[in-house]
Motif scaffolding. Structure first.
Motif, PDB file in Angstrom:
ATOM      1  N   MET A 228      64.123  33.319  53.699  1.00 13.14           N
ATOM      2  CA  MET A 228      65.046  34.456  53.834  1.00 13.14           C
ATOM      3  C   MET A 228      64.650  35.581  52.883  1.00 13.14           C
ATOM      4  N   GLU A 229      64.204  35.173  51.686  1.00 13.47           N
ATOM      5  CA  GLU A 229      63.838  36.176  50.692  1.00 13.47           C
ATOM      6  C   GLU A 229      62.707  37.064  51.195  1.00 13.47           C
ATOM      7  N   ARG A 230      61.819  36.483  52.061  1.00 12.12           N
ATOM      8  CA  ARG A 230      60.654  37.212  52.533  1.00 12.12           C
ATOM      9  C   ARG A 230      61.007  38.512  53.239  1.00 12.12           C
ATOM     10  N   ALA A 231      62.226  38.574  53.828  1.00 14.79           N
ATOM     11  CA  ALA A 231      62.627  39.781  54.540  1.00 14.79           C
ATOM     12  C   ALA A 231      62.766  40.962  53.591  1.00 14.79           C
ATOM     13  N   VAL A 232      63.024  40.712  52.310  1.00 16.86           N
ATOM     14  CA  VAL A 232      63.228  41.821  51.373  1.00 16.86           C
ATOM     15  C   VAL A 232      62.073  41.987  50.401  1.00 16.86           C
ATOM     16  N   ARG A 233      61.237  40.964  50.240  1.00 20.47           N
ATOM     17  CA  ARG A 233      60.122  41.118  49.298  1.00 20.47           C
ATOM     18  C   ARG A 233      58.813  40.714  49.959  1.00 20.47           C
ATOM     19  N   PRO A 234      57.882  41.664  50.036  1.00 15.73           N
ATOM     20  CA  PRO A 234      56.576  41.272  50.586  1.00 15.73           C
ATOM     21  C   PRO A 234      55.850  40.336  49.623  1.00 15.73           C
ATOM     22  N   PHE A 235      54.877  39.600  50.134  1.00 19.04           N
ATOM     23  CA  PHE A 235      54.022  38.792  49.273  1.00 19.04           C
ATOM     24  C   PHE A 235      53.196  39.731  48.392  1.00 19.04           C
ATOM     25  N   ARG A 236      53.097  39.390  47.117  1.00 21.83           N
ATOM     26  CA  ARG A 236      52.293  40.207  46.191  1.00 21.83           C
ATOM     27  C   ARG A 236      50.854  39.684  46.170  1.00 21.83           C
ATOM     28  N   VAL A 237      49.944  40.543  46.544  1.00 21.62           N
ATOM     29  CA  VAL A 237      48.523  40.160  46.575  1.00 21.62           C
ATOM     30  C   VAL A 237      47.777  41.000  45.540  1.00 21.62           C
ATOM     31  N   LEU A 238      47.298  40.338  44.496  1.00 20.81           N
ATOM     32  CA  LEU A 238      46.507  41.028  43.477  1.00 20.81           C
ATOM     33  C   LEU A 238      45.074  41.128  43.993  1.00 20.81           C
ATOM     34  N   THR A 239      44.509  42.319  43.991  1.00 20.83           N
ATOM     35  CA  THR A 239      43.124  42.442  44.450  1.00 20.83           C
ATOM     36  C   THR A 239      42.209  42.713  43.254  1.00 20.83           C
ATOM     37  N   LEU A 240      41.045  42.063  43.300  1.00 21.04           N
ATOM     38  CA  LEU A 240      40.051  42.178  42.227  1.00 21.04           C
ATOM     39  C   LEU A 240      38.723  42.592  42.828  1.00 21.04           C
ATOM     40  N   SER A 241      38.228  43.743  42.405  1.00 18.05           N
ATOM     41  CA  SER A 241      36.878  44.150  42.777  1.00 18.05           C
ATOM     42  C   SER A 241      35.933  43.700  41.681  1.00 18.05           C
ATOM     43  N   GLY A 242      34.868  43.010  42.067  1.00 16.47           N
ATOM     44  CA  GLY A 242      33.912  42.523  41.077  1.00 16.47           C
ATOM     45  C   GLY A 242      32.971  43.590  40.559  1.00 16.47           C
ATOM     46  N   SER A 243      33.161  44.826  41.013  1.00 17.17           N
ATOM     47  CA  SER A 243      32.303  45.924  40.564  1.00 17.17           C
ATOM     48  C   SER A 243      33.092  46.898  39.708  1.00 17.17           C
ATOM     49  N   LEU A 244      32.496  47.305  38.581  1.00 15.42           N
ATOM     50  CA  LEU A 244      33.121  48.317  37.722  1.00 15.42           C
ATOM     51  C   LEU A 244      32.633  49.724  38.063  1.00 15.42           C
ATOM     52  N   ARG A 245      31.735  49.834  39.039  1.00 15.90           N
ATOM     53  CA  ARG A 245      31.156  51.132  39.402  1.00 15.90           C
ATOM     54  C   ARG A 245      32.252  52.055  39.966  1.00 15.90           C
ATOM     55  N   ALA A 246      32.239  53.324  39.521  1.00 13.54           N
ATOM     56  CA  ALA A 246      33.291  54.261  39.944  1.00 13.54           C
ATOM     57  C   ALA A 246      33.341  54.390  41.462  1.00 13.54           C
ATOM     58  N   ALA A 247      32.174  54.452  42.102  1.00 15.28           N
ATOM     59  CA  ALA A 247      32.130  54.620  43.564  1.00 15.28           C
ATOM     60  C   ALA A 247      31.863  53.278  44.261  1.00 15.28           C
ATOM     61  N   SER A 248      32.385  52.226  43.717  1.00 16.26           N
ATOM     62  CA  SER A 248      32.118  50.881  44.240  1.00 16.26           C
ATOM     63  C   SER A 248      32.561  50.710  45.697  1.00 16.26           C
ATOM     64  N   SER A 249      31.655  50.157  46.500  1.00 16.05           N
ATOM     65  CA  SER A 249      32.013  49.870  47.892  1.00 16.05           C
ATOM     66  C   SER A 249      32.981  48.685  47.973  1.00 16.05           C
ATOM     67  N   ASN A 250      32.878  47.763  47.027  1.00 16.44           N
ATOM     68  CA  ASN A 250      33.815  46.634  47.014  1.00 16.44           C
ATOM     69  C   ASN A 250      35.235  47.103  46.691  1.00 16.44           C
ATOM     70  N   THR A 251      35.341  48.015  45.735  1.00 15.54           N
ATOM     71  CA  THR A 251      36.657  48.570  45.420  1.00 15.54           C
ATOM     72  C   THR A 251      37.200  49.342  46.622  1.00 15.54           C
ATOM     73  N   ALA A 252      36.340  50.131  47.259  1.00 20.55           N
ATOM     74  CA  ALA A 252      36.777  50.906  48.436  1.00 20.55           C
ATOM     75  C   ALA A 252      37.248  49.979  49.551  1.00 20.55           C
ATOM     76  N   LEU A 253      36.563  48.851  49.697  1.00 18.96           N
ATOM     77  CA  LEU A 253      36.950  47.892  50.735  1.00 18.96           C
ATOM     78  C   LEU A 253      38.355  47.343  50.459  1.00 18.96           C
ATOM     79  N   LEU A 254      38.627  47.058  49.211  1.00 21.41           N
ATOM     80  CA  LEU A 254      39.963  46.558  48.857  1.00 21.41           C
ATOM     81  C   LEU A 254      41.015  47.650  49.016  1.00 21.41           C
ATOM     82  N   GLU A 255      40.626  48.885  48.754  1.00 19.39           N
ATOM     83  CA  GLU A 255      41.566  49.995  48.976  1.00 19.39           C
ATOM     84  C   GLU A 255      41.847  50.159  50.467  1.00 19.39           C
TER      85      GLU A 255
END
Ligand code: FMN
Length: 187
Positions: free
Chosen positions: A1-28
């Motif tokens: 029942m709680e699911r109707a009011v709170r979405p699942f929280r998914v933490l995303t981690l990009s393994g790249s620290l590069r500013a223009a990272s394609s992995n980060t963009a994919l997660l975005e």
């Protein structure tokens, strides 16, 4: 029942620290495509973690405690990591090493999206590390997107029907897994 009011929280981690990272963009892009029942949030500060040293366990720096809390508060984790020299980037592996002993990954639903069709070694190594940490690796949600280049940004990815379809499949599989867990535990 709680699911109707709170979405699942998914933490995303990009393994790249590069500013223009394609992995980060994919997660975005994944965050933009996520259904209302999934709330994807990118955790960037893992790059500020000091080098792992077991001697610091019990007296961890604040950055480490922050990372552990973010993981603990997440219902699931979604990772996209590049491959460096056939492995997971050292900086990202360092972040994972900080949470081996503290157990945040134990039974945590985790999926990994591979942004490259060539980077088979790092993806395999990452999944092996997660399995060793007793994470609940959601194999059905682990997909390879095989970007044609690492120059695409989030907008370009969202304009590509193939990328969108693969990301949606991964998100759907992760959501289905979280729902099945919820049904089986009744929580
Ligand atoms: C130090 C270094 C080592 C790399 N080694 C590999 C490799 O072994 N295999 C591979 O497929 N790509 C390798 N690459 C390419 C990266 O995986 C690729 O540039 C990727 O797009 C980087 O991810 P990002 O766009 O999220 O930063 C390497 C790149 C760097 C900088």
């Amino acid at each position: 029942m709680e699911r109707a009011v709170r979405p699942f929280r998914v933490l995303t981690l990009s393994g790249s620290l590069r500013a223009a990272s394609s992995n980060t963009a994919l997660l975005e892009a994944a965050a933009a495509l996520a259904p209302a029942q999934l709330d994807l949030a990118l955790y960037r500060p893992w790059g500020e973690l000091p080098s792992f040293n077991p001697d610091l366990e019990g007296a961890e720096p604040a950055e480490v405690l922050h990372f552990r809390t973010a993981l603990r508060d997440a219902d699931a984790v979604l990772i996209a990591s590049p491959e460096y020299a056939h492995g997971v980037p050292g900086a990202f592996k360092n972040a994972l090493d900080w949470v081996v002993g503290s157990a945040e990954f134990i039974n945590k639903p985790v999926a990994a999206i591979n942004a490259s069709g060539r980077a088979i070694h790092a993806q395999a190594s990452l999944l092996d590390t997660l399995a060793m940490m007793n994470a609940d690796v959601v194999v059905a949600a682990c997909r390879t997107v095989a970007l044609p280049t690492n120059k695409l940004d989030r907008t370009a990815m969202l304009a590509d029907a193939g990328i969108v379809a693969t990301l949606r499949e991964a998100l759907h599989a992760l959501h289905a897994h979280l729902l099945s867990l919820e049904l089986s535990t009744g929580s």
